[in-house]
Design an enzyme around this catalytic site. Structure first.
Site, mmCIF file in Angstrom:
data_model
loop_
_atom_site.group_PDB
_atom_site.id
_atom_site.type_symbol
_atom_site.label_atom_id
_atom_site.label_comp_id
_atom_site.label_asym_id
_atom_site.label_seq_id
_atom_site.Cartn_x
_atom_site.Cartn_y
_atom_site.Cartn_z
ATOM 1 N N ASP A 89 -12.179 -2.328 11.323
ATOM 2 C CA ASP A 89 -11.505 -1.101 11.772
ATOM 3 C C ASP A 89 -12.530 -0.051 12.209
ATOM 4 O O ASP A 89 -12.158 1.027 12.653
ATOM 5 C CB ASP A 89 -10.572 -0.532 10.689
ATOM 6 N N ASP A 128 -8.892 -0.815 -5.958
ATOM 7 C CA ASP A 128 -9.763 0.168 -5.304
ATOM 8 C C ASP A 128 -9.130 1.556 -5.267
ATOM 9 O O ASP A 128 -7.928 1.706 -5.451
ATOM 10 C CB ASP A 128 -10.071 -0.277 -3.866
ATOM 11 N N GLU A 129 -9.971 2.529 -5.036
ATOM 12 C CA GLU A 129 -9.566 3.899 -4.702
ATOM 13 C C GLU A 129 -8.397 4.394 -5.549
ATOM 14 O O GLU A 129 -7.331 4.712 -5.035
ATOM 15 C CB GLU A 129 -9.206 3.971 -3.208
ATOM 16 N N GLU A 184 -4.526 1.025 9.848
ATOM 17 C CA GLU A 184 -4.054 2.399 10.089
ATOM 18 C C GLU A 184 -3.904 2.703 11.578
ATOM 19 O O GLU A 184 -2.921 3.315 12.006
ATOM 20 C CB GLU A 184 -5.041 3.419 9.490
ATOM 21 N N TYR A 195 -16.293 -4.387 8.392
ATOM 22 C CA TYR A 195 -14.975 -3.750 8.497
ATOM 23 C C TYR A 195 -14.618 -3.655 9.976
ATOM 24 O O TYR A 195 -15.267 -2.955 10.744
ATOM 25 C CB TYR A 195 -14.987 -2.365 7.835
ATOM 26 N N HIS A 242 -2.931 3.130 -4.663
ATOM 27 C CA HIS A 242 -2.257 2.745 -3.410
ATOM 28 C C HIS A 242 -0.828 2.267 -3.683
ATOM 29 O O HIS A 242 -0.399 1.233 -3.173
ATOM 30 C CB HIS A 242 -3.074 1.680 -2.672
ATOM 31 N N TRP A 288 -16.991 -4.199 -1.414
ATOM 32 C CA TRP A 288 -16.632 -3.568 -0.139
ATOM 33 C C TRP A 288 -17.360 -2.275 0.121
ATOM 34 O O TRP A 288 -17.665 -1.942 1.261
ATOM 35 C CB TRP A 288 -15.116 -3.347 -0.048
ATOM 36 N N ASP A 347 0.850 -1.188 0.000
ATOM 37 C CA ASP A 347 0.000 0.000 0.000
ATOM 38 C C ASP A 347 0.889 1.242 0.000
ATOM 39 O O ASP A 347 2.114 1.128 0.005
ATOM 40 C CB ASP A 347 -0.969 -0.003 1.199
HETATM 41 C C1 ACM Z 1 -10.968 -0.681 0.682
HETATM 42 O O1 ACM Z 1 -11.456 -0.674 1.820
HETATM 43 N N1 ACM Z 1 -10.368 0.397 0.214
HETATM 44 C C2 ACM Z 1 -11.039 -1.849 -0.166
#
Ligand code: ACM
Ligand code: ZN
Length: 764
Positions: free
Chosen positions: A433, A339-340, A483, A431, A276, A406, A203
């Site tokens: 987190d 992703d993202e 994180e 999730y 990422h 997700w 990442d």
């Molecule tokens: C993700 O939570 N960005 C897959």
């Protein structure tokens, strides 16, 4: 209790030593307990019979031609229990025997088993080695120590999993965990019959797998100069000044893969692309669109600098990386992220734009699709399949890709309709987190609120799909982003016990779901987790506004317990008022409550301010309803409870792209001179404050005139608006808040619709 450090030297080299340690402690801890139905995940069928099997020194284990691993596991457990090794037997079904049998001719499904406990013998029969392994896990959970010795309740258990894919993801890029720690956790996952470990290895903040061809991935990409302190939303960011990093050598990766496979866990590596990728670009800047310089990221978020899709070197690099990764993992899947991935750089990069032209692509989304499809072809050529986050649907799905849904279930639903396999992992439900408790003293977490019950209640197969489409839902997975997990202890607090709820929804039949029953089995299972910093928040009090009035209903899942509360700000004691039903208030009140069991306080004190104003409980009319997850009952705007920094706890009304326009009927004309509301400014969650907020009043709901307005909302997080004006008579109060609209350049999610979140209207 599950430990990685065996407490008996004889176990040090045993493949099975780790499990045996908790097994030993299990026995120490459950003396005299009747735990006939304590298996987690709940088996398909458990039929209790009269009588017990007595485990003695003379008990023998029959193990046919199957892999020794299962015999080793069982022998090692039992060695710890009785203090010596049980003998093996060459004959099946002797008196006082445990028989492990893999019979490929039975109709028991893959990974399933039949466990029969009779006074004279125990049989575990399975079609596969993994089925036998799971049967042993169940047997483990049934052993009981009584005054007269070790017993197992006679029973028949018929069991097999609901889903073939039962996973946990772990991000080791933001924070890395030792090989020893990973083994400890893998061991527990296997104990609860999870079978997939999705290892998020790369990442922006660090590259964690040794790639021999690219030494700077080890010397540069694996390290960041420092790490943000506190939550990423704090402004300005503060840093710890400490270099952070590390990586797993290929030998360590092999060790983990082997350890997992002995426990029937498949490890899926994730190599993130095209986004990422900041840590890679830090070492190999030519792979980015601008050429850098770049640094490994030292805070959390989504970064514009991603792999250049127009540069052939990018693909050469990724193919070389995959050439080293693929042989390390027997998994049929390779996770390629997806992703993202902001398109900001691609939009202005000559190489990326050339690629769009030469490949006749419509836009940057199709360029992402080109990127993923090209990688898919390469991965397929090595005999593997790709799996990716649901963004890989955008611009066209690669031919044989499996989708990990997700952002919600929508991606999974769309993929299943396109006849692609799906793993459900929607952030709102699984999730880990997210916060699991609303207590203000919880350790810092990413955001949001997903308690144990919410994980347990998640149903992975969307009802909107037809039977044929539903078959594409191959499983469910919880994701552990790290994180804010800067220690094993913190990670364990977030993972356990929520992963055990996930294990049950992944394995057990939908029809057998029963949360109180799960909690009672979980309580008994906690003895296996003595060495794990599992959270206990699931017995904390939760509050729920019962109606539009200022009233709060309290609840605890702890059986045979009572809730006591105060309304004068003092701490609840064993003689405070006992909670019997929703608590109504007639003035703004700080409510404090605590669970008591036999007069002894349990867990943390719950506290909630209940606001009483002229608006409380009065009818709200909305021009635009809330959207998505924030489409609440509009009366939550005047229920006396304010939304907190936990933005999805059911108090904030949210509008995606549209304006807020609400009118409150105060019931009769009365003088008013004060207006209050909160708006949320979490730009990192695409939640922007309004561009303008106005308050108008009317006596007849026809003619309105403005009494106050606000145009600036500068606080990060919750902006508390409190506006005073000359006392004026009114019955109707209309509040309008103008949505930011499309998120501007330079902000997370630029080009998409902004959210506008508001809660708790106060009028005095
Ligand atoms: C993700 O939570 N960005 C897959
Ligand atoms: Zn480019």
């Amino acid at each position: 209790m599950i430990k990685t450090v065996p407490i008996k030297n004889t176990l040090v080299n045993s493949q099975t030593g780790l499990l045996s340690v908790f097994f030993l402690l299990f026995f120490i801890n459950c003396f005299g307990q009747n735990n006939a139905s304590t298996i987690i995940p709940k088996p398909n069928e458990f039929v209790q019979k009269d009588g017990v099997f007595k485990l003695t020194k003379q008990t023998v284990i029959f193990c046919g031609a199957q892999k020794m691993i299962n015999l080793d596991f069982l022998q090692s457990y039992l060695t710890d229990i009785v203090g010596f090794k049980l003998e093996t037997s060459k004959t099946q079904n002797q008196r006082n025997s445990i028989n492990l049998v893999v019979d490929t001719t039975t109709s028991i499904p893959d990974e399933g088993y039949k466990l029969t406990v009779e006074t004279s013998k125990i049989n575990i029969i399975a079609t596969t080695e993994s089925g036998l392994f799971y049967g042993i896990q169940s047997l483990t959970q049934l052993i009981n120590k009584t005054k007269t010795g070790l017993t197992i309740q006679n029973c028949v258990v018929n069991d097999s999993p609901r889903f073939a894919y039962r996973g946990m993801h772990l991000d080791v890029a933001r924070h890395i965990f030792s090989v020893q720690t990973l083994k400890k956790w893998l061991n527990i996952l296997a104990f609860y019959k999870l079978n997939t470990f999705h290892w998020h290895l790369t990442d922006d903040q660090g590259w964690r797998i040794e790639i021999k061809k690219y030494p700077e991935l080890q010397s540069k990409s694996a390290w960041r100069d420092e790490t943000i302190i506190g939550h990423k939303r704090t402004d300005p960011h503060l840093f710890d000044g400490k270099k952070y990093g590390g990586f797993y050598t290929q030998e360590e990766v092999k060790e983990i893969v082997k350890y997992a496979s002995e426990r029937f866990i498949t490890v899926i590596p994730e190599i993130e692309m095209p986004g990422h990728a900041r840590s890679v670009l830090a070492a190999y800047p030519a792979l980015g669109c601008t050429g850098g310089p770049y640094g490994t990221a030292n805070f959390w978020g989504v970064f514009d600098d991603i792999f250049c899709a127009g540069n052939e070197q990018t693909f050469e690099f990724l193919e070389n990386v995959l050439d080293e990764v693929i042989p390390l993992f027997p998994s049929k899947y390779i996770h390629i992220g997806g992703d993202e991935s902001p398109k900001t750089r691609w939009e202005v990069c000559p190489k990326c734009q050339n690629r769009i032209k030469s490949e006749h692509l419509k836009d940057e989304h199709e360029l992402q699709s080109y990127f993923i499809q090209r990688i898919e072809k390469y991965v397929n050529s090595k005999g593997k399949k790709i799996i990716g986050w649901d963004e890989i649907l955008e611009g066209g799905l690669a031919a044989d890709a499996t989708v990990m849904s997700w952002r919600g279930e929508e991606g999974g639903i769309a993929a299943a309709k396109q006849k692609h396999d799906v793993i459900m992992t929607p952030e709102k439900f699984v999730y880990l987190d997210y916060y699991q408790s609303l207590n203000p003293n919880e350790p810092i977490a990413a955001g949001g609120y997903t308690n144990l019950k919410k994980v347990y209640d998640y149903e992975p197969v969307p009802a909107i799909l037809n039977t044929e489409e539903q078959a594409y839902i191959k499983g469910v997975q919880a994701n552990v982003w790290s994180e804010y997990l800067d220690s094993d202890k913190k990670a364990e607090y977030m993972i356990f016990p929520r992963i055990i709820a996930l294990a049950e929804i992944a394995w057990s039949r939908k029809e057998s779901k029963n949360y109180p029953d799960f909690l009672s089995r979980l309580d008994k299972s906690m003895r296996f987790l003595k060495d794990v910093n599992a959270a206990k928040s699931y017995y904390e009090i939760t509050g729920k506004s019962t109606s539009s009035k200022s009233a709060l209903a309290l609840h605890t899942d702890l059986p045979k317990a009572e809730i006591r509360y105060t309304t004068d700000g003092t701490e609840p004691k064993s003689n405070s008022s006992i909670y019997k039903g929703a608590i109504y208030i007639n003035k703004t009140t700080l409510l404090k409550a605590r669970v008591f069991k036999k007069g002894i306080p349990q867990g943390k004190v719950f506290q909630q301010e209940l606001i009483k104003s002229l608006a409380t409980g009065h009818l709200v009319t909305l021009k635009n309803e809330g959207s998505g997850n924030y489409n609440l009952d509009k009366q939550a705007l005047v229920n006396g409870i304010q939304g907190t920094y936990l933005y999805n706890n059911g108090e904030w009304l949210g509008l995606s792209g549209s304006d807020f326009d609400a009118t409150i009927d105060l019931g009769s004309v009365k003088p008013i001179s004060e207006f209050g509301i909160n708006v949320l400014n979490y730009q990192w969650q695409k939640m922007h404050p309004p561009k303008l907020l106005t308050v108008e009043i009317s006596t007849d709901n026809v003619d309105f005139h403005e009494v106050c307005r606000q145009t600036k909302f500068t606080e990060e997080g919750i902006n508390k608006v409190l506006l005073k004006f000359n006392p004026t008579k009114a019955r109707y109060v209309r509040i309008r808040a103008v949505n930011e609209g499309i998120i501007p350049e330079g902000f997370y999610g630029s080009g998409t619709k902004a959210w506008l979140l508001l809660d708790e209207i106060i009028i005095n």
